[in-house]
Design a protein around this motif. Structure first.
Motif, short mmCIF file in Angstrom:
data_model
loop_
_atom_site.label_atom_id
_atom_site.label_comp_id
_atom_site.label_asym_id
_atom_site.label_seq_id
_atom_site.Cartn_x
_atom_site.Cartn_y
_atom_site.Cartn_z
N PRO A 148 0.84 -1.21 0.00
CA PRO A 148 0.00 0.00 0.00
C PRO A 148 0.87 1.26 0.00
CG PRO A 148 -0.74 -1.57 1.66
CD PRO A 148 0.57 -2.07 1.16
N ALA A 149 0.28 2.35 -0.48
CA ALA A 149 1.03 3.61 -0.59
C ALA A 149 1.65 4.02 0.74
CB ALA A 149 0.11 4.70 -1.11
N ALA A 150 0.90 3.84 1.83
CA ALA A 150 1.42 4.23 3.15
C ALA A 150 2.67 3.44 3.51
CB ALA A 150 0.35 4.05 4.21
N GLU A 151 2.71 2.17 3.14
CA GLU A 151 3.89 1.36 3.43
C GLU A 151 5.07 1.76 2.55
OE1 GLU A 151 3.17 -2.83 3.43
OE2 GLU A 151 1.35 -2.66 4.64
N LEU A 152 4.80 2.13 1.31
CA LEU A 152 5.88 2.52 0.41
C LEU A 152 6.58 3.80 0.90
CD1 LEU A 152 4.31 1.82 -3.09
CD2 LEU A 152 6.14 0.55 -1.96
N LEU A 153 5.87 4.64 1.63
CA LEU A 153 6.48 5.87 2.15
C LEU A 153 7.66 5.57 3.08
CD1 LEU A 153 3.61 8.39 2.96
CD2 LEU A 153 5.49 8.68 1.34
N ALA A 154 7.61 4.41 3.74
CA ALA A 154 8.70 4.05 4.65
C ALA A 154 10.02 3.88 3.91
CB ALA A 154 8.35 2.78 5.41
N TYR A 155 9.95 3.62 2.60
CA TYR A 155 11.16 3.42 1.80
C TYR A 155 11.84 4.73 1.45
CZ TYR A 155 9.69 -1.44 0.91
OH TYR A 155 9.33 -2.77 1.04
N VAL A 156 11.15 5.85 1.65
CA VAL A 156 11.69 7.15 1.27
C VAL A 156 12.61 7.65 2.39
CG1 VAL A 156 11.16 9.49 0.54
CG2 VAL A 156 9.60 7.64 -0.03
N GLY A 157 13.89 7.65 2.13
CA GLY A 157 14.84 8.15 3.13
C GLY A 157 15.97 7.20 3.39
N PRO A 158 15.69 6.00 3.92
CA PRO A 158 16.78 5.07 4.23
C PRO A 158 17.39 4.49 2.96
CG PRO A 158 14.67 4.02 4.63
CD PRO A 158 14.38 5.46 4.35
N PRO A 159 18.61 3.93 3.04
CA PRO A 159 19.19 3.25 1.88
C PRO A 159 18.24 2.17 1.38
CG PRO A 159 20.82 3.52 3.61
CD PRO A 159 19.51 3.92 4.21
N LEU A 160 18.03 2.11 0.07
CA LEU A 160 17.02 1.20 -0.46
C LEU A 160 17.38 -0.27 -0.29
CD1 LEU A 160 15.56 2.81 -3.70
CD2 LEU A 160 14.37 2.21 -1.60
N LEU A 161 18.66 -0.61 -0.38
CA LEU A 161 19.03 -2.00 -0.17
C LEU A 161 18.57 -2.48 1.20
CD1 LEU A 161 22.63 -2.65 -1.61
CD2 LEU A 161 20.48 -3.76 -2.26
N ALA A 162 18.83 -1.65 2.21
CA ALA A 162 18.42 -2.00 3.57
C ALA A 162 16.90 -2.01 3.68
CB ALA A 162 19.02 -1.01 4.56
N GLY A 203 11.37 -8.05 3.37
CA GLY A 203 11.88 -9.37 3.73
C GLY A 203 12.70 -10.03 2.63
N MET A 204 13.34 -9.22 1.79
CA MET A 204 14.13 -9.77 0.69
C MET A 204 15.47 -10.29 1.17
SD MET A 204 13.54 -7.08 -2.45
CE MET A 204 11.90 -6.65 -3.04
N THR A 205 16.00 -11.28 0.49
CA THR A 205 17.36 -11.73 0.73
C THR A 205 18.31 -10.70 0.13
OG1 THR A 205 17.55 -12.91 -1.37
CG2 THR A 205 16.60 -14.13 0.50
N PRO A 206 19.59 -10.73 0.49
CA PRO A 206 20.54 -9.79 -0.11
C PRO A 206 20.53 -9.84 -1.65
CG PRO A 206 21.53 -10.78 1.80
CD PRO A 206 20.22 -11.49 1.59
N ALA A 207 20.46 -11.04 -2.22
CA ALA A 207 20.44 -11.16 -3.68
C ALA A 207 19.16 -10.57 -4.26
CB ALA A 207 20.58 -12.62 -4.09
N GLU A 208 18.02 -10.81 -3.61
CA GLU A 208 16.75 -10.26 -4.08
C GLU A 208 16.74 -8.73 -3.99
OE1 GLU A 208 13.75 -13.98 -2.93
OE2 GLU A 208 14.20 -12.40 -1.46
N LEU A 257 16.92 -3.39 -6.45
CA LEU A 257 17.57 -2.08 -6.60
C LEU A 257 17.89 -1.80 -8.07
CD1 LEU A 257 18.67 0.41 -5.12
CD2 LEU A 257 20.88 -0.76 -4.99
N LYS A 258 18.35 -2.80 -8.78
CA LYS A 258 18.66 -2.61 -10.21
C LYS A 258 17.40 -2.26 -10.99
CE LYS A 258 22.56 -5.86 -10.20
NZ LYS A 258 23.03 -7.20 -10.63
N VAL A 259 16.30 -2.98 -10.71
CA VAL A 259 15.04 -2.70 -11.40
C VAL A 259 14.56 -1.29 -11.07
CG1 VAL A 259 12.61 -3.37 -11.59
CG2 VAL A 259 14.38 -5.13 -11.50
N TYR A 260 14.63 -0.94 -9.79
CA TYR A 260 14.17 0.39 -9.36
C TYR A 260 14.97 1.49 -10.04
CZ TYR A 260 13.74 4.56 -6.50
OH TYR A 260 13.55 5.85 -6.10
#
Length: 222
Positions: A44-58, A65-70, A75-78
């Motif tokens: 949901p949009a509200a959850e995606l907001l949490a991605y704004v700011g911190p390093p995306l890999l983390a 819940g992605m693995t390091p490889a995932e 990140l490449k797709v993004y």
């Protein structure tokens, strides 16, 4: 935290997303397309907001819940999706451009310190004609070896020194707890802005919290 804090700063570091620019629409749209491309449910949009700011890999690892490889693949797709016009679906917060100009005119060195990839961040500042106010502009490296906020703040201080700036009394301006924590790791106080994407709980590490560009100007320029 003391919102009436006054001090003479020798250099000022600024975060980008949520501090200078309201970039959430561009970032969350690209994230939604990234999840869809990967065949994953789109949060949901509200959850995606949490991605704004911190390093995306983390963020991919912690929130999805992605693995390091995932996370690497995500990140490449993004980044492929976010290149070009998509990254410019953003706006400068009211009063911020004028404040950056005033800081520059006051002769205080300005540094960008963002977890956004450096090349993208510079393009955005150039698009809005704000790059001219910055002595140095630092973001995440393309290979993500420099993505933690503490490392980005450290690199900004190194580049400021190399440019001949006085970094004896710097301050960081951001909107997330990551900004305050990254600054603190380098012995730098942080002022957090309320117009970004952080929550009140993230402000515990900040020296001060402000609700307007005018209030921020008083703390930075007196």
């Amino acid at each position: 935290m003391n919102p009436t804090l006054t001090r003479t700063w020798s250099a000022i570091l600024f975060d980008l997303d949520g501090t200078i620019t309201d970039s959430a629409p561009a970032i969350t749209s690209s994230l939604a397309r990234t999840f869809a491309t990967l065949g994953r449910p789109v949060p949901p949009a509200a959850e995606l907001l949490a991605y704004v700011g911190p390093p995306l890999l983390a963020a991919f690892r912690e929130y999805a819940g992605m693995t390091p490889a995932e996370a690497d693949e995500a990140l490449k797709v993004y980044r492929t999706d976010y290149q070009g016009p998509a990254s410019l679906d953003t706006a400068v917060y009211p009063g911020v451009a004028g404040l950056l100009e005033r800081i520059h005119q006051a002769g205080i060195p300005l540094a960008l310190a963002t977890s956004k990839p450096e090349t993208n961040a510079i393009k955005i500042l150039e698009h809005f004609e704000l790059a001219q106010y910055f002595t140095v502009m630092v973001g995440a490296s393309e290979d993500e070896t420099r993505s933690a906020k503490a490392d980005i703040v450290a690199e900004a201080l190194v580049r400021l020194r190399a440019a001949g700036a006085d970094v004896s009394s710097p301050v960081m301006v951001g909107d997330r707890g990551y900004d305050a924590e990254g600054a603190a790791a380098n012995g730098v106080p942080a002022i957090l802005v309320e117009w970004g994407y952080g929550s009140p709980a993230e402000a515990t590490a900040a020296t001060a919290v402000v609700h307007s560009s005018d209030q921020l100007a008083r703390l930075l320029l007196g």
